[in-house]
Scaffold this motif. Structure first.
Motif, PDB file in Angstrom:
ATOM      1  N   ASN A 161      -7.484   6.343   6.086  1.00 50.88           N
ATOM      2  CA  ASN A 161      -8.558   5.460   5.642  1.00 50.88           C
ATOM      3  C   ASN A 161      -8.104   3.999   5.626  1.00 50.88           C
ATOM      4  O   ASN A 161      -8.856   3.092   6.015  1.00 50.88           O
ATOM      5  CB  ASN A 161      -9.048   5.869   4.251  1.00 50.88           C
ATOM      6  N   PHE A 162      -6.870   3.797   5.175  1.00 49.81           N
ATOM      7  CA  PHE A 162      -6.341   2.428   5.127  1.00 49.81           C
ATOM      8  C   PHE A 162      -6.210   1.844   6.533  1.00 49.81           C
ATOM      9  O   PHE A 162      -6.603   0.698   6.791  1.00 49.81           O
ATOM     10  CB  PHE A 162      -4.979   2.438   4.424  1.00 49.81           C
ATOM     11  N   LEU A 192      -3.433  14.318   0.590  1.00 46.63           N
ATOM     12  CA  LEU A 192      -3.889  13.066  -0.014  1.00 46.63           C
ATOM     13  C   LEU A 192      -3.224  11.858   0.651  1.00 46.63           C
ATOM     14  O   LEU A 192      -3.883  10.859   0.976  1.00 46.63           O
ATOM     15  CB  LEU A 192      -3.593  13.071  -1.519  1.00 46.63           C
ATOM     16  N   GLU A 193      -1.919  11.955   0.862  1.00 48.90           N
ATOM     17  CA  GLU A 193      -1.197  10.848   1.504  1.00 48.90           C
ATOM     18  C   GLU A 193      -1.723  10.599   2.918  1.00 48.90           C
ATOM     19  O   GLU A 193      -1.944   9.456   3.321  1.00 48.90           O
ATOM     20  CB  GLU A 193       0.301  11.162   1.544  1.00 48.90           C
ATOM     21  N   PHE A 235       0.827  -1.211   0.000  1.00 46.62           N
ATOM     22  CA  PHE A 235       0.000   0.000   0.000  1.00 46.62           C
ATOM     23  C   PHE A 235       0.863   1.263   0.000  1.00 46.62           C
ATOM     24  O   PHE A 235       0.611   2.206  -0.762  1.00 46.62           O
ATOM     25  CB  PHE A 235      -0.926  -0.023   1.217  1.00 46.62           C
ATOM     26  N   ASN A 236       1.888   1.286   0.857  1.00 44.78           N
ATOM     27  CA  ASN A 236       2.757   2.465   0.908  1.00 44.78           C
ATOM     28  C   ASN A 236       3.495   2.677  -0.415  1.00 44.78           C
ATOM     29  O   ASN A 236       3.674   3.818  -0.867  1.00 44.78           O
ATOM     30  CB  ASN A 236       3.765   2.316   2.049  1.00 44.78           C
ATOM     31  N   TRP A 275      -5.321   9.063   2.692  1.00 45.70           N
ATOM     32  CA  TRP A 275      -5.293   7.665   2.238  1.00 45.70           C
ATOM     33  C   TRP A 275      -4.793   6.734   3.346  1.00 45.70           C
ATOM     34  O   TRP A 275      -5.355   5.658   3.567  1.00 45.70           O
ATOM     35  CB  TRP A 275      -4.398   7.544   1.004  1.00 45.70           C
ATOM     36  N   LYS A 276      -3.736   7.145   4.038  1.00 40.04           N
ATOM     37  CA  LYS A 276      -3.195   6.295   5.105  1.00 40.04           C
ATOM     38  C   LYS A 276      -4.181   6.162   6.271  1.00 40.04           C
ATOM     39  O   LYS A 276      -4.329   5.075   6.845  1.00 40.04           O
ATOM     40  CB  LYS A 276      -1.864   6.852   5.602  1.00 40.04           C
ATOM     41  N   THR A 318      -0.601  16.958  -2.181  1.00 39.00           N
ATOM     42  CA  THR A 318      -0.096  15.582  -2.128  1.00 39.00           C
ATOM     43  C   THR A 318       0.058  15.103  -0.677  1.00 39.00           C
ATOM     44  O   THR A 318      -0.194  13.937  -0.365  1.00 39.00           O
ATOM     45  CB  THR A 318       1.257  15.481  -2.853  1.00 39.00           C
ATOM     46  N   ILE A 360       1.022   4.178  -2.863  1.00 37.58           N
ATOM     47  CA  ILE A 360       0.808   5.607  -2.594  1.00 37.58           C
ATOM     48  C   ILE A 360       1.983   6.434  -3.134  1.00 37.58           C
ATOM     49  O   ILE A 360       1.796   7.453  -3.806  1.00 37.58           O
ATOM     50  CB  ILE A 360       0.638   5.843  -1.073  1.00 37.58           C
ATOM     51  N   THR A 396       1.956   6.618  -6.869  1.00 39.69           N
ATOM     52  CA  THR A 396       0.882   7.481  -7.389  1.00 39.69           C
ATOM     53  C   THR A 396       1.221   8.951  -7.193  1.00 39.69           C
ATOM     54  O   THR A 396       1.055   9.774  -8.107  1.00 39.69           O
ATOM     55  CB  THR A 396      -0.439   7.146  -6.682  1.00 39.69           C
TER      56      THR A 396
END
Length: 217
Positions: free
Chosen positions: A80-81, A73-74, A31-32, A77-78, A70, A35, A38
């Protein structure tokens, strides 16, 4: 296989560790990496191509906006994960899978050693076992644990009863000693009373004889 025979009780599973194991750590790393890959595509040149005017006159401001975007976003995302990992117990589930695989490998090696180079018989598939064996396989660990608890309670009760019996016997011995002491005291009192009675009778007899002698005179 005898359908009425009991299958051996399964060994209780080891506690599942909370920290990520091999597969959980691998999932987090994937996952990392995704990310990072992306967000790396959102370079300044790619971002500036979408805002050419701002890139021409305020490149520093545009780069700061890109970095903030960015970064947010990072972070989102983390978060939520991690929330999904916690809600679905992903780490614990993958750690359990690691334990099952390690246990299967250990069982396989043990079977190969016991076979001494011979053919290793595969284990019986659980779905082919009769319901009674499957039921007992799940029930026996609970019954064995409950039996251990009952045996412990029985041992504690027997120990307490033994101590209570010893206390009662000691109290009875003490009571017997006291009774014997009282009987000895009573015997001494009775003997003293008898001796005192005999002395009084002898004194009275002497006085009567003296009176008789005086009356004869």
């Amino acid at each position: 296989m005898n359908p009425n025979s009991r299958s051996p009780s399964p060994v209780p599973a080891a506690p599942v560790q909370e920290s990520p194991g091999i597969r959980a750590a691998g999932l987090i790393n994937v996952f990392n990496t995704a990310i990072k890959s992306t967000l790396d595509k959102c370079s300044y040149n790619s971002f500036a191509a979408c805002f050419p005017t701002t890139a021409q006159y305020k490149p520093d401001v545009l780069d700061d906006v890109r970095r903030q975007l960015t970064s947010q976003l990072e972070h989102a995302w983390k978060n939520n994960f991690e929330s999904i990992l916690a809600q679905r117990n992903v780490v614990q589930s993958l750690n359990s899978l690691d334990q099952y695989i390690d246990d299967a490998r250990t069982r396989k090696k043990k079977a190969e050693v016991e076979a001494e180079g011979g053919v290793v018989e595969p284990p019986v598939p659980p779905h082919t076992l009769p319901p009674s064996q499957i039921y007992l396989a799940h029930l026996m660990p609970f019954l064995e644990e409950h039996s251990k608890q009952l045996n412990t309670q029985l041992t504690d009760t027997q120990t307490a009863n033994t101590e209570l019996l010893s206390t009662i016997m000691a109290q009875r011995a003490e009571i017997e000693v006291l009774v014997q002491s009282l009987e000895s005291v009573i015997h001494d009192l009775e003997t003293s009373a008898q001796m005192m009675g005999e002395e009084d009778v002898q004194g009275l007899s002497a006085e009567i004889r003296e009176l008789e002698s005086e009356m004869k005179k």
